[in-house]
Design an enzyme around this catalytic site. Structure first.
Site, short mmCIF file in Angstrom:
data_model
loop_
_atom_site.label_atom_id
_atom_site.label_comp_id
_atom_site.label_asym_id
_atom_site.label_seq_id
_atom_site.Cartn_x
_atom_site.Cartn_y
_atom_site.Cartn_z
N HIS A 100 -0.83 2.70 14.46
CA HIS A 100 -0.54 2.26 13.10
C HIS A 100 -0.63 3.45 12.13
O HIS A 100 0.31 3.75 11.39
CB HIS A 100 -1.51 1.15 12.69
CG HIS A 100 -1.25 0.58 11.34
ND1 HIS A 100 -0.54 -0.59 11.15
CD2 HIS A 100 -1.56 1.02 10.09
CE1 HIS A 100 -0.45 -0.83 9.86
NE2 HIS A 100 -1.07 0.13 9.19
N GLU A 101 -1.78 4.11 12.16
CA GLU A 101 -1.97 5.25 11.24
C GLU A 101 -1.01 6.38 11.59
O GLU A 101 -0.52 7.08 10.70
CB GLU A 101 -3.43 5.72 11.27
CG GLU A 101 -4.45 4.66 10.83
CD GLU A 101 -4.15 4.04 9.46
OE1 GLU A 101 -3.66 4.76 8.56
OE2 GLU A 101 -4.38 2.82 9.30
N GLU A 141 4.59 0.79 5.09
CA GLU A 141 4.02 -0.10 6.10
C GLU A 141 5.02 -0.39 7.23
O GLU A 141 4.63 -0.64 8.37
CB GLU A 141 3.54 -1.40 5.44
CG GLU A 141 2.72 -2.33 6.33
CD GLU A 141 1.31 -1.81 6.66
OE1 GLU A 141 0.92 -0.73 6.19
OE2 GLU A 141 0.61 -2.50 7.41
N HIS A 176 2.19 5.74 9.80
CA HIS A 176 2.09 6.16 8.39
C HIS A 176 2.20 7.69 8.29
O HIS A 176 2.88 8.23 7.41
CB HIS A 176 0.74 5.73 7.81
CG HIS A 176 0.67 4.28 7.40
ND1 HIS A 176 1.55 3.72 6.50
CD2 HIS A 176 -0.20 3.29 7.73
CE1 HIS A 176 1.22 2.44 6.31
NE2 HIS A 176 0.18 2.15 7.06
ZN ZN Z 1 -0.82 0.28 7.11
#
Ligand code: ZN
Length: 415
Positions: free
Chosen positions: A177-178, A207, A181
Site C-alpha cells: 500500500h505505502e 489512494e 503511494h
Molecule cells: Zn493510503
C-alpha cells in the site's frame, strides 16, 4: 489555493488549529476509555469551526457547503455526485456480500498466521518493493506505529510500515500500500518539482495508486503465485509446499468487520459510505454531534449487519474528525474505484500483464502508470485524468466487475 487561503480569516485558522490540537488529545483519551462524552464538546467546537470555514470558502456561491471541505482533498468533487456514485456502489456490493455469506465454504486466512520475525518480514518487504520498482536509492523503509509515506520530492520518498510477528499479511500489504503511494510520488514530474503542477492531483488519485498495488496486483492470483516462491525462500517450512490457490484464498477472505482499517476489499467501501453520510449531515446541520454514537450503531447494523459493542469500535475509531478533517473519507472509496478503472486501462494496453505479474516482472505496469498517471502530476483535474487514462469518466462498474469476478472465484459462487 491562493484564493482559498485568502478567504480564511487568520483568527479562524488559529482557532481551527487550537481546536484540532485539543480535539486530538481528547479523542485519544475518549477512545482509550471508550467514552464519547469526553470527545463530544471538542467535536462540537471543531464542527462549528469547520462549518464557518466551509462558509468562508463557499463565499456565497450557494449550494452545499460540505463541497468546500471536500474540495481541499478531492478538488472538483461534489457531494451530490459522490452520493449517487456511492449509492450505485452499495447496491452493487450487496449481492456480492450475500453470495459470499451464503457460500458453502470459505477460504482460510490461517496461512498468514504463525511466528514471523520482523527482520525476516523486512527482507520480504524489500524484495516486494524492489519488484514493484521502488527506488531504495531515493527512499527508505522504516517501522512506525501507523504506516505512512512522506514524499519530499520525487528523489526522496520514504516509507514506514508496521510488522505483526503473528500475522504476515499486516506488514506485507502495508508495504505494498505505502509502496504504491511512494511510486506515485517518485513518478511525479521532477522538472515541475515545487510548482503546483508537479504535485499530486488529488487524494483519490493518490489512494488509487496505493490500492492498485495492494489489491489489484497484491491480491491477484498471478502475483500471489510469484509471491509464494518468495515466501518459501524466507520461510520454507511455512510456505514451501502450499497450494497457490490456498494463498490466493487467504489473501481474499471477506467478512464484515467493525474497524475500517481492518476491512477487506469487499466491505471497505461500506465503511466509507456511512462516514460520508454522517459527516455530510453534520456539516449541513441536519444531525447533531449528540446523535453520533446511536447513528453510528444504526448505520453499521444497516450496512454491515454488525452490532457495535463500544464506541471505541464505533464512532471513536478514526482520528480524522478529531483533527478537524471533514471531507477526507470519500477519497478512500474514490481511490478504490479509480484503482479498478485504471487497472482495466493498464490491462487493455498490457495484454500479457498476468504473465508478467506471475513472473514478478512489474516494470511494464509501473512504466505505464508513470507515463499515464504519475507523469502528468496536476496538469489535469482528477476526473479529466481518468478520462485520458481509461477513456471514460469514473464509474462503479470496473470495481464491481472486479469484486464479482474475484470473490465469485475465491468463494466458488456465481454472482
Ligand atoms: Zn493510503
Amino acid at each position: 489555493d491562493y484564493e482559498n487561503a485568502c478567504k480564511l480569516p487568520t483568527k479562524l485558522v488559529a482557532e481551527l488549529t487550537r481546536a484540532g490540537t485539543r480535539g486530538l488529545t481528547a479523542w485519544k483519551q475518549a477512545r482509550a476509555e471508550s467514552r464519547f462524552e469526553i470527545f463530544r464538546p471538542h467535536l462540537e467546537t471543531i464542527l462549528e469551526l469547520n462549518r464557518r470555514k466551509a462558509m468562508c470558502l463557499n463565499d456565497g456561491k450557494g449550494g452545499e457547503i460540505y463541497d468546500a471541505l471536500l474540495d481541499e482533498f478531492e478538488p472538483g468533487a461534489r457531494a451530490a455526485q459522490l452520493a449517487t456514485l456511492f449509492a450505485e456502489l452499495r447496491a452493487g456490493l450487496l449481492p456480492v456480500l450475500d453470495a459470499v455469506r451464503g457460500a458453502a465454504e470459505s477460504p482460510d486466512a490461517a496461512l498468514w498466521r504463525g511466528a514471523f520475525a520482523s527482520a525476516d518480514q523486512d527482507r520480504l518487504g524489500r524484495t516486494v518493493l524492489k519488484a514493484m520498482g521502488y527506488d531504495f536509492a531515493a527512499g527508505r523503509l522504516d517501522v512506525s506505529t501507523h504506516p505512512f509515506t512522506p514524499g519530499f520530492n520525487p528523489g526522496d520518498v520514504r516509507i514506514t510500515t508496521r510488522y505483526d510477528e503473528g500475522d504476515l499479511k499486516v506488514g506485507l500489504y502495508a508495504n505494498m500500500h505505502e509502496g504504491g503511494h511512494a511510486l506515485y510520488e517518485m513518478g511525479l514530474p521532477a522538472e515541475r518539482d515545487g510548482e503546483p503542477a508537479g504535485a499530486a492531483v488529488s487524494l483519490g488519485i493518490h489512494e488509487s495508486q496505493s490500492r492498485l498495488w495492494e489489491n489489484q496486483v497484491g491480491r491477484s492470483r498471478p502475483f500471489l503465485a510469484w509471491l509464494q516462491g518468495k515466501l518459501a525462500e524466507v520461510w520454507p517450512d511455512s510456505f514451501g509446499g502450499i497450494d497457490a490457490r490456498a494463498l490466493y484464498g487467504a489473501a481474499n477472505v471477506a467478512a464484515p468487520s467493525l474497524i475500517r482499517i481492518e476491512a477487506d476489499e469487499l466491505t471497505y467501501n461500506l465503511h466509507i459510505i456511512l462516514r460520508m453520510e454522517i459527516e455530510r449531515a453534520l456539516v449541513a446541520g441536519t444531525i447533531e454531534v449528540d446523535d453520533l454514537p446511536a447513528l453510528w450503531r444504526e448505520k453499521v447494523r444497516e450496512y454491515l449487519d454488525l452490532e457495535v459493542p463500544t464506541d471505541r469500535e464505533g464512532v471513536l475509531q478514526d482520528i480524522h474528525w478529531s483533527l478537524g478533517i471533514f471531507g477526507y473519507f470519500p477519497t478512500y472509496a474514490l481511490g478504490n474505484l479509480y484503482a479498478a478503472q485504471i487497472f482495466v486501462g493498464a490491462r487493455r494496453q498490457l495484454p500479457d500483464l498476468d504473465a508478467q505479474m506471475a513472473a514478478g516482472e512489474l516494470g511494464g505496469l509501473l512504466g505505464w502508470l508513470r507515463a499515464n498517471v504519475h507523469g502528468p502530476g496536476s496538469l489535469y483535474p482528477a476526473d479529466e485524468l481518468c478520462v485520458r487514462v481509461t477513456g471514460a469518466p469514473l464509474t462503479t462498474e470496473p470495481f464491481l466487475d472486479h469484486v464479482r469476478a474475484k470473490f465469485g472465484d475465491v468463494y466458488g459462487v456465481a454472482i
